[in-house]
Scaffold this motif. Sequence first.
Motif, PDB file in Angstrom:
ATOM      1  N   ASP A  63       0.806  -1.218   0.000  1.00  0.00           N
ATOM      2  CA  ASP A  63       0.000   0.000   0.000  1.00  0.00           C
ATOM      3  C   ASP A  63       0.841   1.271   0.000  1.00  0.00           C
ATOM      4  O   ASP A  63       0.292   2.373  -0.051  1.00  0.00           O
ATOM      5  N   GLY A  64       2.146   1.130   0.081  1.00  0.00           N
ATOM      6  CA  GLY A  64       3.021   2.293   0.047  1.00  0.00           C
ATOM      7  C   GLY A  64       2.986   3.155   1.298  1.00  0.00           C
ATOM      8  O   GLY A  64       3.289   4.357   1.243  1.00  0.00           O
ATOM      9  N   ARG A  65       2.652   2.558   2.436  1.00  0.00           N
ATOM     10  CA  ARG A  65       2.568   3.347   3.668  1.00  0.00           C
ATOM     11  C   ARG A  65       3.933   3.837   4.133  1.00  0.00           C
ATOM     12  O   ARG A  65       4.017   4.771   4.928  1.00  0.00           O
ATOM     13  N   TRP A  66       5.006   3.232   3.646  1.00  0.00           N
ATOM     14  CA  TRP A  66       6.349   3.601   4.050  1.00  0.00           C
ATOM     15  C   TRP A  66       6.796   4.928   3.433  1.00  0.00           C
ATOM     16  O   TRP A  66       7.731   5.577   3.927  1.00  0.00           O
ATOM     17  N   GLN A  67       6.143   5.362   2.357  1.00  0.00           N
ATOM     18  CA  GLN A  67       6.651   6.497   1.589  1.00  0.00           C
ATOM     19  C   GLN A  67       6.609   7.813   2.356  1.00  0.00           C
ATOM     20  O   GLN A  67       7.611   8.540   2.421  1.00  0.00           O
ATOM     21  N   ALA A  68       5.462   8.143   2.929  1.00  0.00           N
ATOM     22  CA  ALA A  68       5.309   9.439   3.605  1.00  0.00           C
ATOM     23  C   ALA A  68       6.265   9.602   4.779  1.00  0.00           C
ATOM     24  O   ALA A  68       6.939  10.646   4.891  1.00  0.00           O
ATOM     25  N   PRO A  69       6.372   8.626   5.695  1.00  0.00           N
ATOM     26  CA  PRO A  69       7.323   8.793   6.807  1.00  0.00           C
ATOM     27  C   PRO A  69       8.771   8.931   6.342  1.00  0.00           C
ATOM     28  O   PRO A  69       9.535   9.716   6.917  1.00  0.00           O
ATOM     29  N   LEU A  70       9.139   8.181   5.295  1.00  0.00           N
ATOM     30  CA  LEU A  70      10.509   8.255   4.807  1.00  0.00           C
ATOM     31  C   LEU A  70      10.798   9.624   4.208  1.00  0.00           C
ATOM     32  O   LEU A  70      11.825  10.245   4.509  1.00  0.00           O
ATOM     33  N   TRP A  71       9.895  10.123   3.365  1.00  0.00           N
ATOM     34  CA  TRP A  71      10.124  11.429   2.738  1.00  0.00           C
ATOM     35  C   TRP A  71      10.116  12.541   3.783  1.00  0.00           C
ATOM     36  O   TRP A  71      10.915  13.477   3.699  1.00  0.00           O
ATOM     37  N   GLN A  72       9.247  12.428   4.772  1.00  0.00           N
ATOM     38  CA  GLN A  72       9.208  13.438   5.828  1.00  0.00           C
ATOM     39  C   GLN A  72      10.523  13.480   6.589  1.00  0.00           C
ATOM     40  O   GLN A  72      11.049  14.565   6.883  1.00  0.00           O
ATOM     41  N   ALA A  73      11.041  12.312   6.923  1.00  0.00           N
ATOM     42  CA  ALA A  73      12.309  12.254   7.657  1.00  0.00           C
ATOM     43  C   ALA A  73      13.449  12.818   6.814  1.00  0.00           C
ATOM     44  O   ALA A  73      14.309  13.555   7.326  1.00  0.00           O
ATOM     45  N   LEU A  74      13.476  12.479   5.534  1.00  0.00           N
ATOM     46  CA  LEU A  74      14.510  13.006   4.647  1.00  0.00           C
ATOM     47  C   LEU A  74      14.407  14.524   4.529  1.00  0.00           C
ATOM     48  O   LEU A  74      15.418  15.237   4.556  1.00  0.00           O
ATOM     49  N   SER A  75      13.176  15.026   4.420  1.00  0.00           N
ATOM     50  CA  SER A  75      12.964  16.469   4.291  1.00  0.00           C
ATOM     51  C   SER A  75      13.360  17.208   5.564  1.00  0.00           C
ATOM     52  O   SER A  75      13.970  18.280   5.508  1.00  0.00           O
ATOM     53  N   GLU A  76      13.008  16.655   6.719  1.00  0.00           N
ATOM     54  CA  GLU A  76      13.368  17.286   7.988  1.00  0.00           C
ATOM     55  C   GLU A  76      14.887  17.345   8.175  1.00  0.00           C
ATOM     56  O   GLU A  76      15.405  18.264   8.823  1.00  0.00           O
ATOM     57  N   ALA A  77      15.584  16.375   7.590  1.00  0.00           N
ATOM     58  CA  ALA A  77      17.050  16.377   7.660  1.00  0.00           C
ATOM     59  C   ALA A  77      17.676  17.266   6.592  1.00  0.00           C
ATOM     60  O   ALA A  77      18.905  17.447   6.583  1.00  0.00           O
ATOM     61  N   GLY A  78      16.859  17.803   5.680  1.00  0.00           N
ATOM     62  CA  GLY A  78      17.357  18.687   4.637  1.00  0.00           C
ATOM     63  C   GLY A  78      18.029  17.990   3.484  1.00  0.00           C
ATOM     64  O   GLY A  78      18.680  18.632   2.650  1.00  0.00           O
ATOM     65  N   LEU A  79      17.858  16.679   3.364  1.00  0.00           N
ATOM     66  CA  LEU A  79      18.594  15.924   2.347  1.00  0.00           C
ATOM     67  C   LEU A  79      18.089  16.137   0.914  1.00  0.00           C
ATOM     68  O   LEU A  79      18.910  16.210  -0.012  1.00  0.00           O
ATOM     69  N   PRO A  80      16.781  16.234   0.650  1.00  0.00           N
ATOM     70  CA  PRO A  80      16.357  16.463  -0.740  1.00  0.00           C
ATOM     71  C   PRO A  80      16.921  17.747  -1.350  1.00  0.00           C
ATOM     72  O   PRO A  80      17.182  17.806  -2.548  1.00  0.00           O
ATOM     73  N   LEU A  81      17.128  18.773  -0.527  1.00  0.00           N
ATOM     74  CA  LEU A  81      17.696  20.041  -1.002  1.00  0.00           C
ATOM     75  C   LEU A  81      19.114  20.226  -0.461  1.00  0.00           C
ATOM     76  O   LEU A  81      19.545  21.337  -0.169  1.00  0.00           O
ATOM     77  N   ALA A  82      19.831  19.117  -0.359  1.00  0.00           N
ATOM     78  CA  ALA A  82      21.172  19.156   0.228  1.00  0.00           C
ATOM     79  C   ALA A  82      22.106  20.066  -0.554  1.00  0.00           C
ATOM     80  O   ALA A  82      22.928  20.794   0.036  1.00  0.00           O
ATOM     81  N   TRP A  83      22.010  20.059  -1.875  1.00  0.00           N
ATOM     82  CA  TRP A  83      22.926  20.834  -2.713  1.00  0.00           C
ATOM     83  C   TRP A  83      22.471  22.271  -2.950  1.00  0.00           C
ATOM     84  O   TRP A  83      23.112  23.004  -3.697  1.00  0.00           O
ATOM     85  N   VAL A  84      21.380  22.658  -2.343  1.00  0.00           N
ATOM     86  CA  VAL A  84      20.876  24.026  -2.503  1.00  0.00           C
ATOM     87  C   VAL A  84      21.466  24.902  -1.403  1.00  0.00           C
ATOM     88  O   VAL A  84      21.387  24.551  -0.228  1.00  0.00           O
ATOM     89  N   PRO A  85      22.064  26.046  -1.751  1.00  0.00           N
ATOM     90  CA  PRO A  85      22.613  26.945  -0.722  1.00  0.00           C
ATOM     91  C   PRO A  85      21.547  27.396   0.267  1.00  0.00           C
ATOM     92  O   PRO A  85      20.354  27.434  -0.059  1.00  0.00           O
ATOM     93  N   GLU A  86      21.975  27.729   1.453  1.00  0.00           N
ATOM     94  CA  GLU A  86      21.035  28.119   2.504  1.00  0.00           C
ATOM     95  C   GLU A  86      20.231  29.353   2.118  1.00  0.00           C
ATOM     96  O   GLU A  86      19.054  29.460   2.462  1.00  0.00           O
TER      97      GLU A  86
END
Length: 354
Positions: free
Chosen positions: A30-53
Amino acid sequence: MAESDNIVVGTAERIFADLADAQTINHDKDGRWQAPLWQALSEAGLPLAWVPEDLGGAGVDLADGFGVLAAAGRFAIPLPLAETMLAGWLLAEAKIASPEGEMTVAPARPQDTVVLDCDGRLTGRCRGVPSAKAAKHVAVLAAGQDGPSIALVETAKLRIQGGLNLAFDGSDTVVFDNVEPLTLVPAADGFDQTSLMLMGSVVRSLQIAGALEQLLEISVKYAGERVAFEKPIAKFQAVQHNLAKLAGESAAALAAATSAADALAHATGFDDAVFLEAAAAKIRCGEAAEKGAAIAHQVHGAIGFTTEHILHRFSLRALAWRDDFGSESYWAVELGKRIAARGADELWPLVASR
């Protein structure tokens, strides 16, 4: 610095280990793992890691970001983390702030082109754009009369024809039909579509190398546990030979990918040295994916082909990533052209110096 000592990579690995376990994802239909994983990655700043502050990102350097992508390959992350990181990097090249949420980039294949007309609108058809249907925005490199430009476009304005790659992940066709971008900025001098393809190739090479590391680990463990004729199959010479070949392919891919990433992280642009490293990495990692996946499945036998087993999560993604941002055959031809045009005597010292 070793990856284990790197706080950025360590953070990514902990998130992947906690929320991206291959067995858990494989059994979650059912893909229930997707939202928690993306939220955790986003809170850590990883999706925009290469973007300047100052543009809304984490301001991580290229080397650390490449380490995150290698870790993502080892976990075969089926979310658009790499695509969002790459899109953020592309937008940052033009000083464009990155929006929140999933992103992807276009074009994703060297044969496709997005054209910018004199009215600032985009037209073109791009195939094999990873995760376009799941993305909220697309970072676009467009060709115009005055040179290339970088644009940010809402996916709601695009016509997206859904498709799947070998791993059943999104690989979509995106149609730009006289689309007005949210933001449009001319690219820096010397930055063109080849630059984007080279960067994308290094990203995919690192992911392939990571997936092959995991294929090797899974195969060695299975061979030590699977018993045939009253002894583990790892005791048979033929299996040992195959595992040694798989280890060799994994090591070769890792060496090529990390060398290309190191060259790009310390370069000031996409010069001949970066071209040689990135093209060679994509060629070698593509070859390793083909050979390594075949060996891993041969070691596992029939069970490796079942959907219940996690092997396919790594083997199919390694194979699918070969085609993004130029296949090994494409880069082999381009590398041959570059050597023929410049001469081996001129280009070889660039490789030897590394």
